[in-house]
Design a protein around this motif. Structure first.
Motif, PDB file in Angstrom:
ATOM      1  N   ARG A 207      68.960  27.761  33.940  1.00 24.60           N
ATOM      2  CA  ARG A 207      69.600  28.094  35.212  1.00 24.60           C
ATOM      3  C   ARG A 207      69.625  26.915  36.165  1.00 24.60           C
ATOM      4  NH1 ARG A 207      67.825  33.655  36.976  1.00 24.60           N
ATOM      5  NH2 ARG A 207      69.236  34.057  35.219  1.00 24.60           N
ATOM      6  N   GLN A 208      68.564  26.116  36.181  1.00 28.89           N
ATOM      7  CA  GLN A 208      68.513  24.978  37.093  1.00 28.89           C
ATOM      8  C   GLN A 208      69.595  23.944  36.782  1.00 28.89           C
ATOM      9  OE1 GLN A 208      66.778  24.633  39.876  1.00 28.89           O
ATOM     10  NE2 GLN A 208      66.040  26.715  39.535  1.00 28.89           N
ATOM     11  N   GLY A 212      72.189  22.934  39.546  1.00 28.21           N
ATOM     12  CA  GLY A 212      72.352  21.524  39.876  1.00 28.21           C
ATOM     13  C   GLY A 212      73.805  21.087  39.827  1.00 28.21           C
TER      14      GLY A 212
END
Length: 284
Positions: A207-208, A212
């Motif tokens: 998810r990051q 991002g």
């Protein structure tokens, strides 16, 4: 006679530099529509290339990544079923189906969603332009470096500064165009590859990476406002340097010329750092 010749040469160079600086501005790139940021002489534009790549190459990959995520979630549910020896609840199954439908919609419309983000920033750019203009006005009379002294040595030094600042002004002009064009190309490329990071948002472990990407895309769009603010404010700040030169002798004019050179260098550095500033605004 020599002092007059040097004085005329230095002032001519600075006046021509002002003409070049007037070309650093809005230029139609920063405030252009998403489909026309980069114009073309043929029938195919950069927008068509980005949209085509998104549709035929990247969109299937994004859907494949989403299918993989859906499979992983099914495996996790089945593992919980095996451990509890019971069927999964209706709520969990319905949530998974809704989850898949929502992300499938996002991926299939990812190019339009990125375009919508750009349109929001474009609206802000249009409002800034309507408020302050495009930053193309510069009053040379208010910051004149014309002097009356015949100090040949100081005039030679001023001529050297004029030659150096001429080169710096040309670099500033090129950097302004390159930064604006590079922003447009980066927006198109990131929009074309948007299905993959949006699919990665759906999985906890990745998810990051997707978040991002969204922050970086928003930062690239936001950099347009920063570039416009720099170009609008540059003539205003440059006009504020007249205190060191109006009514002053050659030394005062030389002092202004050095400040003028420093401001041009500062403009170049600011344009280059505009993308980093936008990322800092969004938290890095």
């Amino acid at each position: 006679w020599l002092a007059e010749l040097l004085r005329d040469a230095a002032n001519w160079m600075f006046s021509k530099q002002v003409d070049v600086l007037k070309g650093i501005g809005y230029d139609g790139i920063l405030g252009a529509d998403f489909s026309s940021m980069l114009t073309t002489s043929g029938s195919v534009s950069m927008y068509d290339i980005a949209c085509g790549v998104w549709r035929v190459a990247i969109l299937p990959i994004g859907c494949g990544v989403l299918s993989l995520v859906f499979t992983v979630k099914l495996i996790r549910i089945s593992q919980r079923v095996d451990g509890n020896a019971s069927m999964p609840g209706v709520k969990e199954v319905v949530f998974m189906l809704v989850f898949f439908a929502v992300f499938l919609f996002l991926i299939q419309n990812s190019f339009d969603l990125m375009q919508a983000v750009y349109q929001v920033v474009q609206l802000a750019i249009d409002r800034v332009t309507g408020l302050f203009g495009t930053g193309s006005e510069l009053d040379l009379e208010a910051v004149s470096i014309t002097t009356t002294d015949d100090d040949v040595a100081a005039l030679v030094a001023m001529l050297v500064v004029a030659l150096v600042s001429w080169l710096v002004v040309i670099v500033a002009y090129v950097v302004a165009l390159v930064v604006s064009w590079a922003r447009a190309i980066q927006i198109y490329v990131m929009a074309a590859f948007s299905p993959i990071p949006l699919a990665l948002v759906s999985l906890d472990e990745t998810r990051q990476m997707g978040v991002g990407y969204l922050k970086n895309f928003a930062a690239v769009c936001l950099a347009g406002i920063i570039i416009l603010v720099l170009l609008v404010s540059f003539p205003i700040v440059l006009g504020g340097l007249n205190a060191a030169s109006v009514g002053a002798p050659v030394v005062g004019g030389l002092s202004y010329a050095l400040q003028y050179l420093a401001m041009c260098v500062l403009l170049i550095l600011s344009l280059v750092k505009s993308g980093a500033w936008a990322r800092d605004i969004l938290g890095g």
